[in-house]
Structures are given as structure tokens and as C-alpha cells.
Design a protein around this motif. Structure first.
Motif, short mmCIF file in Angstrom:
data_model
loop_
_atom_site.label_atom_id
_atom_site.label_comp_id
_atom_site.label_asym_id
_atom_site.label_seq_id
_atom_site.Cartn_x
_atom_site.Cartn_y
_atom_site.Cartn_z
N UNK A 194 0.81 -1.21 0.00
CA UNK A 194 0.00 0.00 0.00
C UNK A 194 0.85 1.26 0.00
N UNK A 195 1.97 1.25 0.71
CA UNK A 195 2.80 2.45 0.79
C UNK A 195 3.48 2.77 -0.54
N UNK A 196 3.45 1.80 -1.47
CA UNK A 196 4.03 2.03 -2.79
C UNK A 196 3.00 2.52 -3.80
N UNK A 197 1.77 2.70 -3.36
CA UNK A 197 0.73 3.17 -4.28
C UNK A 197 0.93 4.66 -4.58
N UNK A 198 0.93 4.99 -5.85
CA UNK A 198 0.97 6.39 -6.23
C UNK A 198 -0.42 7.00 -6.05
N UNK A 199 -0.47 8.32 -6.08
CA UNK A 199 -1.72 9.05 -5.87
C UNK A 199 -2.05 9.89 -7.10
N UNK A 200 -3.31 9.91 -7.44
CA UNK A 200 -3.82 10.80 -8.48
C UNK A 200 -4.36 12.03 -7.77
N UNK A 201 -3.78 13.19 -8.05
CA UNK A 201 -4.16 14.42 -7.35
C UNK A 201 -4.88 15.37 -8.29
N UNK A 202 -5.93 16.01 -7.79
CA UNK A 202 -6.66 17.03 -8.53
C UNK A 202 -6.68 18.32 -7.73
N UNK A 203 -6.48 19.45 -8.45
CA UNK A 203 -6.53 20.77 -7.85
C UNK A 203 -7.35 21.69 -8.76
N UNK A 204 -8.21 22.53 -8.21
CA UNK A 204 -8.97 23.45 -9.07
C UNK A 204 -8.05 24.46 -9.75
N UNK A 205 -8.37 24.79 -10.98
CA UNK A 205 -7.63 25.83 -11.69
C UNK A 205 -7.94 27.19 -11.08
N UNK A 206 -7.06 28.14 -11.33
CA UNK A 206 -7.22 29.48 -10.77
C UNK A 206 -8.52 30.14 -11.21
N UNK A 207 -9.00 29.76 -12.40
CA UNK A 207 -10.21 30.37 -12.95
C UNK A 207 -11.49 29.69 -12.48
N UNK A 208 -11.37 28.60 -11.73
CA UNK A 208 -12.55 27.87 -11.25
C UNK A 208 -13.08 28.52 -9.98
N UNK A 209 -14.29 29.03 -10.04
CA UNK A 209 -14.88 29.75 -8.90
C UNK A 209 -15.90 28.92 -8.13
N UNK A 210 -16.16 27.70 -8.58
CA UNK A 210 -17.20 26.89 -7.92
C UNK A 210 -16.70 25.49 -7.60
N UNK A 211 -15.41 25.38 -7.24
CA UNK A 211 -14.82 24.08 -6.93
C UNK A 211 -15.38 23.51 -5.64
N UNK A 212 -15.63 22.22 -5.63
CA UNK A 212 -16.09 21.53 -4.42
C UNK A 212 -14.90 21.22 -3.52
N UNK A 213 -13.73 20.96 -4.11
CA UNK A 213 -12.55 20.56 -3.35
C UNK A 213 -11.41 21.56 -3.55
N UNK A 214 -10.65 21.80 -2.49
CA UNK A 214 -9.38 22.51 -2.62
C UNK A 214 -8.33 21.58 -3.22
#
Length: 226
Positions: free
Chosen positions: A158-178
Motif C-alpha cells: 500500500x505504501x508504494x501506491x501512487x496518488x492521483x491528485x486534482x486541484x482546481x484551476x485558478x479560474x474555477x470559482x465553484x470548486x467543491x474541493x481545494x
């Protein structure tokens, strides 16, 4: 793993969302897939993240890749293309290796979408990664999604599992997640729907600065207009 095929909304208007399913990877041999990895890592063309200076920059990715089937060509005038297709042009219309064909068929069945372009990434060491980016969507079939399948060797911890990360773009004003982080388990099929490329960036960060082996293969599939 829970099947989140109903979707996870990324924006409050419901126009950007992701789904997760699990594909049976026992139908292929991981080592046979790994044998198709190129010898060298590759560079990738991305937009500068500074909106005041949006020139193209070339970023060194710590991963190996191959682009197959209907790969968009690099446009030297507007310098926009599918970001991992590069500028060589020798991967245009390359045939998908036969060992990957059963997986493509499984993805098509799971998503209900027939894909005609595949990018394969091979991550070998803990320091291999892909920087945060949004995929170029010019030429995609309207309403089509982008899916990513993860394959890992048997017995990976499990500690070797990579992570898929998502971040809202600067222009996104209605993101549910930081930010949102999803462990990339073997067989996970993650699909980005709607306006996700317009509202979020995604990437796969390194696990460490080490050259220690930590293998992962990903298949990213798209449907381009004929």
C-alpha cells in the motif's frame, strides 16, 4: 473497493465530475506489458502556470510513454496539441501493442465509449511523476470523457501506491474541493467527465526522490473526431 460509478462532483454546478470503476487486470501479464516500455524518459509541452506569462515551457517528466492509434499531430504554429504527443510525429497512428488490446476492450465496455487514442505511461522508480496539468481537449468527440487505467505488479504494498491528485484551476470559482487525492490501486479506472479539464488540473506526484523501483503502468484513453 467501492464502485463510485455514480460520480463525484468536482464543481457545484455538476458539470465537472469523476467516476471510479475496477477493471479485471488478471486478463493480462504485467511483465509482458512492461516489456514495451521505451528506454528513455520524455519531455512534455505544457502551458506556463503563470497566467501573466502563458508561454509554452518544456518540462522534464519522470516517466516513459508511448502514444498510439489516432494521436493528434503537433501544430508548430499555435503550438497546441495533445500534451504528451510531443513534436516528433513518429508516434502518429502507431499501432497499440497487442498485449494491451484486451484492456482497451475492457475500458470501452466499462465506459460505454469506443476510444481511438491511447497513451501509455510507465513509471519505474519512486521519483517518477507527471506534473499537474489539464489535458488538451481540442479535437475530442463532443461529450466524450477521458479515462485512466492503473496497473501495478502483484504484491505491491500500500505504501508504494501512487496518488492521483486534482486541484482546481485558478479560474474555477465553484470548486467543491481545494484538493482531492485518489490512491491508484491495480485495476482502478478513473474517468474525468464534463468540464473537468477546464476546471481542474491533475497529476501524479513522486513518492520520494529515490531511484528505488516502484512500477506502475497507466493507460489514458480518448475518443477523437474522425
Amino acid at each position: 473497493m467501492t464502485d463510485r460509478s455514480a460520480g463525484t462532483n468536482l464543481t457545484t454546478d455538476g458539470e465537472s465530475w469523476i467516476t471510479e470503476k475496477v477493471i479485471d487486470t488478471s486478463i493480462v501479464n504485467f511483465n509482458a506489458l512492461w516489456n514495451h516500455a521505451p528506454a528513455e524518459t520524455s519531455s512534455v509541452m505544457v502551458y506556463n502556470k503563470d497566467s501573466s506569462a502563458p508561454e509554452w515551457v518544456e518540462t522534464k517528466c519522470r516517466r516513459k510513454y508511448g502514444s498510439y492509434m489516432q494521436t493528434p499531430s503537433f501544430n508548430r504554429h499555435i503550438r497546441k496539441s495533445y500534451m504528451f504527443s510531443g513534436s516528433k510525429g513518429d508516434e502518429i497512428h502507431a499501432e497499440l501493442p497487442v498485449e494491451f488490446q484486451p484492456l482497451l476492450e475492457s475500458i470501452n465496455h466499462a465506459t460505454g465509449q469506443v476510444h481511438n487514442q491511447v497513451v501509455i505511461n510507465w513509471y519505474e522508480a519512486e521519483k517518477d511523476s507527471i506534473p499537474s496539468h489539464s489535458d488538451w481537449t481540442d479535437g475530442l468527440e463532443p461529450g466524450s470523457s477521458i479515462s485512466v487505467l492503473t496497473l501495478t505488479p502483484a504484491g505491491q504494498k500500500d505504501e508504494a501506491l501512487r496518488k492521483f491528485q486534482l486541484f482546481p484551476r485558478e479560474t474555477c470559482t465553484n470548486a467543491v474541493y481545494d484538493s482531492l487525492e485518489i490512491p491508484l490501486t491495480d485495476g482502478l479506472l478513473l474517468t474525468m467527465h464534463g468540464k473537468t479539464q477546464d476546471t481542474y488540473r491533475h497529476g501524479v506526484p513522486k513518492l520520494s526522490d529515490s531511484d528505488a523501483p516502484c512500477r506502475r503502468i497507466s493507460m489514458t484513453v480518448r475518443r477523437y473526431r474522425a
